[in-house]
Design a protein around this motif. Structure first.
Motif, PDB file in Angstrom:
ATOM      1  N   UNK A 187      -3.744 -20.887 -33.008  1.00  0.00           N
ATOM      2  CA  UNK A 187      -3.454 -20.497 -31.628  1.00  0.00           C
ATOM      3  C   UNK A 187      -2.708 -19.175 -31.559  1.00  0.00           C
ATOM      4  N   UNK A 247      -9.685 -12.232 -36.580  1.00  0.00           N
ATOM      5  CA  UNK A 247     -10.660 -13.283 -36.863  1.00  0.00           C
ATOM      6  C   UNK A 247     -10.387 -13.975 -38.191  1.00  0.00           C
ATOM      7  N   UNK A 273      -7.701 -16.739 -38.070  1.00  0.00           N
ATOM      8  CA  UNK A 273      -8.081 -18.014 -37.451  1.00  0.00           C
ATOM      9  C   UNK A 273      -9.055 -18.766 -38.345  1.00  0.00           C
ATOM     10  N   UNK A 274      -9.855 -17.993 -39.104  1.00  0.00           N
ATOM     11  CA  UNK A 274     -10.791 -18.622 -40.045  1.00  0.00           C
ATOM     12  C   UNK A 274     -10.016 -19.389 -41.125  1.00  0.00           C
ATOM     13  N   UNK A 301     -20.493 -14.180 -40.197  1.00  0.00           N
ATOM     14  CA  UNK A 301     -20.312 -13.505 -38.907  1.00  0.00           C
ATOM     15  C   UNK A 301     -19.239 -12.427 -39.028  1.00  0.00           C
ATOM     16  N   UNK A 349     -20.640  -9.372 -40.547  1.00  0.00           N
ATOM     17  CA  UNK A 349     -21.470  -8.579 -39.627  1.00  0.00           C
ATOM     18  C   UNK A 349     -20.611  -7.805 -38.646  1.00  0.00           C
ATOM     19  N   UNK A 350     -19.614  -8.509 -38.055  1.00  0.00           N
ATOM     20  CA  UNK A 350     -18.794  -7.840 -37.036  1.00  0.00           C
ATOM     21  C   UNK A 350     -17.877  -6.810 -37.664  1.00  0.00           C
ATOM     22  N   UNK A 372     -16.001  -3.034 -36.305  1.00  0.00           N
ATOM     23  CA  UNK A 372     -14.544  -2.975 -36.148  1.00  0.00           C
ATOM     24  C   UNK A 372     -13.904  -3.616 -37.372  1.00  0.00           C
ATOM     25  N   UNK A 393      -9.011  -9.432 -32.346  1.00  0.00           N
ATOM     26  CA  UNK A 393      -9.574  -9.973 -31.103  1.00  0.00           C
ATOM     27  C   UNK A 393      -9.486  -8.959 -29.975  1.00  0.00           C
ATOM     28  N   UNK A 411      -9.957  -5.857 -30.010  1.00  0.00           N
ATOM     29  CA  UNK A 411     -11.104  -4.950 -29.987  1.00  0.00           C
ATOM     30  C   UNK A 411     -12.393  -5.682 -29.659  1.00  0.00           C
ATOM     31  N   UNK A 412     -12.496  -6.924 -30.160  1.00  0.00           N
ATOM     32  CA  UNK A 412     -13.770  -7.630 -30.065  1.00  0.00           C
ATOM     33  C   UNK A 412     -14.008  -8.247 -28.699  1.00  0.00           C
ATOM     34  N   UNK A 413     -12.919  -8.572 -27.970  1.00  0.00           N
ATOM     35  CA  UNK A 413     -13.106  -9.338 -26.732  1.00  0.00           C
ATOM     36  C   UNK A 413     -13.432  -8.469 -25.542  1.00  0.00           C
TER      37      UNK A 413
END
Lengths: 114, 512
Positions: free
Chosen positions: A25, A30, A33-34, A96, A99-100, A104, A109, A111-113
């Motif tokens: 949380x 990324x 959290x993984x 994933x 790839x992402x 970036x 998050x 940048x990605x969101x």
């Protein structure tokens, strides 16, 4: 509620779950959290194994010389599937992230969101 | 007499087998899989409504228990029809390995509809999550990859929460069977239900739904809306049938979900996101009544699949990239004027069906649920129905506006081309599928003629008209200020915890 040794053994695992949830949380990228998901996964599997061992800790294999106290083989057999599934999830998430990560590299998050 | 102990496991794993064979020889397997889907649909359709049930245990004594009963047949029928619609309408747009993934998905769905064992449920839901992940990532751009990541990490956490609930129930009951949950403590029930609700996408746990439906390919959205979210419905219905505290909490959650998601949908400007919120609201209605949940989910799934398939015209696929490619070869677009018109008609019919308009399939299922829930929930249920008609009034309006704006739209109106238009109608196989779906949606309403009382028909028509009026009155509100899309990963991931905590508080202290 009385604290039996079986319940006391579970306390580190519950603490691990809480740590994992806290990490999930509060992670800003990324990868974190993984990894947190993996911590929760491991804690869940350990709970299964510990609960199976509450009846006894000896291997449930029928041989010529029988043990007196078996551990319960049923949850242990079932948790094998959960281990594999957790591994598969991690592999897909890593793919994933790979790839992402080309666009970036920090995988934040923020940048990605967008 | 065939031994159904062997037949049913074979039938469950046949789609996955065909899917894997299809990876090797794709062209030959496709017709077989369509035939198989047709067979499943017909087979399950003949059992809907009858009380036939087959109980069997896989691998002898102490094995995995399955139960093919009145909960499973409607959902199997709905998923097969959804997949058939998608296969028929989008076959030319399929990417590599698309239909194979759909077949593996069907296998996972069949397990989750029929099993009464908590661990098999876990495995099937995880398999379902992986297949859905591949379907979401099928568009293969950055945003859809990130959406798929959010779905997988949220779904993975939800399934771990579910697994913790399962192991806690196991320490009290000593088995993994669904019917033994009666002896399980409240905490375990809350964790299990929170995991299932996340998979089926009901309110707080379902915030991933609008993001993903609006961005994925239309064929993926159709499969996700039609099949994937149904998977959680069957176990929730089975659980609320045997556990009174769960069925009471489901009414609270369902009512909240139905109203709030419908309000979000009313103020949403993007059609795909509005459909996603409306899906959350409809599934909230479905879990109100354990007896009819599966029929309602079936009707909603088929209509949603039709809606997503026809939301955009066949040349413009919602994304600007594919539109550019398709405009270059507009030989097809001239031929397909009737096809476009038919798509608009199907969109309107399916919308009306979800609104619960009389003489359509939605009217039947809506009234079944309406007569089954307690009086207190009925008032809020009617409110949700009204908001739903507002949403679909806007969607129909937008769709017709888009259609008329096209340059070729006028040729459908001119009488001189009428004969050519009619001959066009029977020229392509897509038109047959669309026509057949219109007819079957209307024919399905004859299933329960006893429901067509004067007051029910009157209230349905009045609610549709009121929805239209309400749409006109809210159309001017600048809603972008206070309805922001929820896209943060934290919100999506944290929702199951919140729902589990709310459920626990309800079961232990509030006892609603």
């Amino acid at each position: 509620m009385d604290l039996t040794p079986e319940k006391l053994r579970l306390i580190p695992m519950v603490a691990l779950i809480i740590i994992g949830c806290f990490g999930l949380l509060n992670s800003k990228t990324m990868l974190r959290s993984l990894l947190s998901l993996d911590v929760i996964d491991t804690a869940t599997i350990s709970i299964f194994v510990l609960i199976a061992a509450s009846a006894g800790s000896q291997t449930p294999i029928v041989t010529a010389s029988r043990y007196s106290s078996y551990s319960d083989p049923y949850p242990q057999a079932i948790i094998l599937t959960a281990i594999v599934i957790g591994f598969a999830t991690q592999a897909l998430l890593c793919a994933i992230a790979l790839r992402l990560g080309r666009r970036s590299p920090m995988l934040r998050y923020r940048d990605l969101e967008k | 007499m065939i031994d159904y102990q062997i037949l049913f496991p074979f039938l469950i794993f046949l789609p996955a087998l065909l899917g894997f064979v299809g990876c090797v020889i794709p062209k030959i397997t496709f017709p077989f899989s369509v035939l198989m889907l047709l067979g499943y649909a017909l087979g399950s359709f003949s059992y809907i409504g009858s009380n036939t049930s087959y109980l069997y245990t896989l691998v002898g004594e102490g094995g995995i228990q399955f139960s093919v009963d009145s909960y499973s047949f409607p959902l199997i029928f709905g998923s097969c029809i959804t997949l058939l619609i998608v296969f028929g309408l989008f076959f030319k747009k399929f990417t590599h390995y698309y239909y194979q993934i759909c077949l593996v998905l069907l296998s996972a769905l069949l397990i989750s509809f029929t099993t009464v064992d908590l661990v098999s449920m876990f495995i099937s839901l995880e398999l379902l999550g992986f297949s859905a992940f591949l379907l979401i990532a099928d568009r293969n751009d950055r945003k859809s990859l990130f959406n798929a990541f959010q779905y997988l990490i949220g779904g993975g956490l939800a399934m771990l929460i579910y697994l913790i609930g399962v192991v806690q129930a196991f320490t009290f009951t000593g088995s993994f069977l669904l019917e033994d949950l009666v002896k399980a403590p409240e905490t375990a029930l809350c964790l299990i239900v929170a995991g299932l609700l996340t998979k089926s996408g009901v309110f707080l746990c379902g915030m991933w739904v609008p993001n993903i439906y609006s961005h994925a390919n239309s064929q993926s959205s159709a499969v996700l809306a039609g099949c994937v979210t149904c998977a959680g419905i069957a176990p929730i219905a089975r659980m609320s049938q045997i556990l009174n505290p769960i069925s009471d909490s489901m009414i609270v959650i369902g009512v909240i979900s139905a109203v709030i998601a419908a309000i979000y949908a009313v103020f949403e400007r993007d059609s795909g996101r509005a459909l996603g919120w409306s899906s959350v609201s409809q599934l909230g209605i479905a879990i109100l009544s354990p007896t009819y949940a599966c029929s309602y989910a079936m009707q909603h799934g088929i209509c949603k699949a039709l809606l997503f398939s026809t939301l955009y015209s066949s040349t413009v696929d919602g994304s600007s990239d594919s539109a550019n490619i398709n405009i270059k070869n507009d030989i097809n677009s001239k031929l397909s004027v009737t096809n476009e018109f038919l798509r608009v008609v199907v969109f309107i019919i399916a919308s009306l069906s979800i609104m619960g308009f009389p003489f359509l399939a939605g009217f039947i299922t809506k009234n079944w649920i309406k007569y089954d829930i307690p009086y207190e929930a009925k008032i809020i249920y009617t409110t949700a129905a009204l908001l739903t008609s507002t949403v679909y009034a806007r969607l129909i309006f937008d769709r017709i506006k888009n259609f008329i704006r096209q340059p070729y739209a006028r040729s459908i109106m001119t009488l001189s081309r009428a004969s050519k238009n009619i001959s066009d109608l029977f020229s392509s196989s897509q038109n047959y599928i669309l026509l057949f779906s219109i007819i079957s949606l209307i024919v399905a309403s004859t299933a329960a003629p006893a429901l067509f009382t004067f007051s029910a028909v009157q209230s349905a028509i009045v609610s549709a008209i009121l929805g239209g009026i309400l749409f006109v009155s809210v159309v001017g509100i600048q809603a972008d200020e206070f309805v922001k899309p929820v896209t943060r990963t934290l919100d999506l991931v944290g929702a199951p915890f919140l729902v589990a905590a709310l459920l626990l508080a309800n079961l232990i202290y509030l006892k609603i």
